[in-house]
Scaffold this motif. Structure first.
Motif, short mmCIF file in Angstrom:
data_model
loop_
_atom_site.label_atom_id
_atom_site.label_comp_id
_atom_site.label_asym_id
_atom_site.label_seq_id
_atom_site.Cartn_x
_atom_site.Cartn_y
_atom_site.Cartn_z
N ARG A 154 11.91 162.83 38.88
CA ARG A 154 12.69 162.48 40.05
C ARG A 154 13.07 161.00 39.97
O ARG A 154 12.21 160.15 39.70
CB ARG A 154 11.91 162.76 41.33
N CYS A 155 14.34 160.71 40.19
CA CYS A 155 14.81 159.33 40.24
C CYS A 155 14.99 158.94 41.71
O CYS A 155 15.73 159.60 42.44
CB CYS A 155 16.12 159.18 39.48
N LEU A 156 14.31 157.89 42.12
CA LEU A 156 14.32 157.47 43.51
C LEU A 156 15.20 156.24 43.69
O LEU A 156 15.33 155.42 42.80
CB LEU A 156 12.90 157.13 43.97
N SER A 157 15.80 156.12 44.85
CA SER A 157 16.61 154.95 45.18
C SER A 157 15.88 154.12 46.24
O SER A 157 15.33 154.67 47.20
CB SER A 157 17.99 155.36 45.71
N GLY A 158 15.87 152.82 46.06
CA GLY A 158 15.22 151.94 47.03
C GLY A 158 14.24 151.01 46.37
O GLY A 158 14.03 151.04 45.16
N ARG A 159 13.66 150.15 47.17
CA ARG A 159 12.66 149.23 46.66
C ARG A 159 11.51 150.03 46.04
O ARG A 159 11.02 150.98 46.64
CB ARG A 159 12.12 148.36 47.79
N PRO A 160 11.06 149.65 44.85
CA PRO A 160 10.02 150.43 44.17
C PRO A 160 8.77 150.67 45.01
O PRO A 160 8.24 151.78 45.03
CB PRO A 160 9.71 149.59 42.93
N VAL A 161 8.28 149.63 45.71
CA VAL A 161 7.05 149.79 46.49
C VAL A 161 7.23 150.84 47.58
O VAL A 161 6.42 151.76 47.72
CB VAL A 161 6.62 148.45 47.11
N ALA A 162 8.31 150.71 48.36
CA ALA A 162 8.55 151.65 49.44
C ALA A 162 8.82 153.05 48.91
O ALA A 162 8.34 154.06 49.46
CB ALA A 162 9.73 151.18 50.29
N ALA A 163 9.58 153.14 47.80
CA ALA A 163 9.92 154.45 47.24
C ALA A 163 8.68 155.16 46.68
O ALA A 163 8.48 156.35 46.91
CB ALA A 163 10.96 154.28 46.14
N LEU A 164 7.84 154.42 45.98
CA LEU A 164 6.63 155.02 45.42
C LEU A 164 5.64 155.41 46.51
O LEU A 164 5.00 156.46 46.44
CB LEU A 164 5.98 154.04 44.44
N ALA A 165 5.51 154.55 47.53
CA ALA A 165 4.61 154.87 48.64
C ALA A 165 5.07 156.12 49.37
O ALA A 165 4.25 156.96 49.76
CB ALA A 165 4.51 153.68 49.60
#
Length: 289
Positions: free
Chosen positions: A82-93
């Motif tokens: 899955r490729c997520l959009s957004g700040r890495p910290v917020a996206a991973l959390a």
């Protein structure tokens, strides 16, 4: 219910190590593995459109590389990307919310110095209540699948209700069919600092009392996992130092992180901080009340 293991990947050697560790963990748990990559785009005219194409291609390559690697090592494992959009910290959390475990890479710089915990890994760790494992790059060749006969080392505080931490450690040891070593560090009560003289028997008495309390704390889990080899030790001194030394021969080190919901934000305790920055083994941080 939380079923899958999530791994953050970015194409680095650290994330490849995390993906391999996460794949092995998912296979042990008999759950799917999800590989995710976060693409951080600032909404600004200053960001050129061609740059987005390059970053998207890089994200796709990082995910494809990790996917092919874990499928080659674990052909029967269910894996998705899955490729997520957004700040890495917020996206991973956010991605970790419905996961049973989040695995991230952390750059190692040698046994004496230990981890360099990047800002993304550290910030993500304190932004989620899902257990997080930080994995450093192994000194072994990348093609070698690390197989260790170590133990799981658990650091506990007998003065905290850490049922989630204990459950995590016991279940991990049970999955691996390995020994569990429980460590607790203690100090003399502050009142003894003002005593007119020091009696060594006082220290021995406190030590015996702490050892009994630790044994009582572990008793319910010993009964739940009767076939598990469990040892424990309570010693006078800094728990972080002892855990780092024990990590040299461990498969995994497990520590707790107390949840603190305050305007100042979440943070790590001193023991977890020391272990994260200096332990050679993978470190699991489990949030608890």
């Amino acid at each position: 219910m939380k079923h899958h293991v999530t791994v953050g990947v970015d194409g680095s050697p650290e994330s490849r190590a995390a993906a391999r560790w996460g794949a092995r963990e998912a296979a042990l748990r008999e759950v799917p593995l999800r590989l995710v990559h976060a693409v951080d785009w600032l909404i600004s005219p200053a960001v050129p459109v061609p740059g987005r194409d390059v970053a998207d291609r890089w994200a796709d390559e990082a995910l494809t590389e990790a996917l092919e690697d874990v499928r080659r090592r674990h052909p029967g494992l269910e894996v998705s990307t899955r490729c997520l959009s957004g700040r890495p910290v917020a996206a991973l959390a956010a991605e970790a919310v419905d996961a049973g475990l989040l695995v991230l890479g952390s750059r190692g710089v040698g046994g004496l110095v230990g981890f360099l915990v990047g800002s993304v890994s550290l910030s993500t760790l304190v932004a989620t209540e899902t257990p997080v494992v930080l994995v450093r790059v192994s000194d072994a060749p990348e093609e070698a699948e690390p197989v260790r006969d170590g133990e799981i080392v658990l650091g506990v505080d007998i003065h905290e209700a850490a049922d989630k931490v204990l459950t995590f450690a016991f279940e991990e040891a049970d999955r691996r069919r390995c020994a569990l070593r429980v460590i607790h560090g203690w100090t003399m009560p502050s009142i003894y600092q003002y005593a007119p003289f020091f009696d060594p028997e006082n220290e021995r008495e406190v030590g015996r009392s702490v050892s009994v309390m630790l044994d009582d704390m572990l008793m319910p889990w010993r009964h739940k996992f009767p076939s598990l080899s469990v040892t424990h030790e309570a010693f006078m001194g800094a728990a972080g130092d002892q855990l780092v030394r024990a990590a040299a021969s461990a498969d995994l080190v497990v520590v707790g992180r107390r949840l603190r919901r305050s305007p100042l934000g979440a943070h790590l305790g001193s023991v977890a901080h020391a272990v994260l920055h200096h332990a050679a083994a993978p470190v699991a941080v489990v949030a608890h009340d």
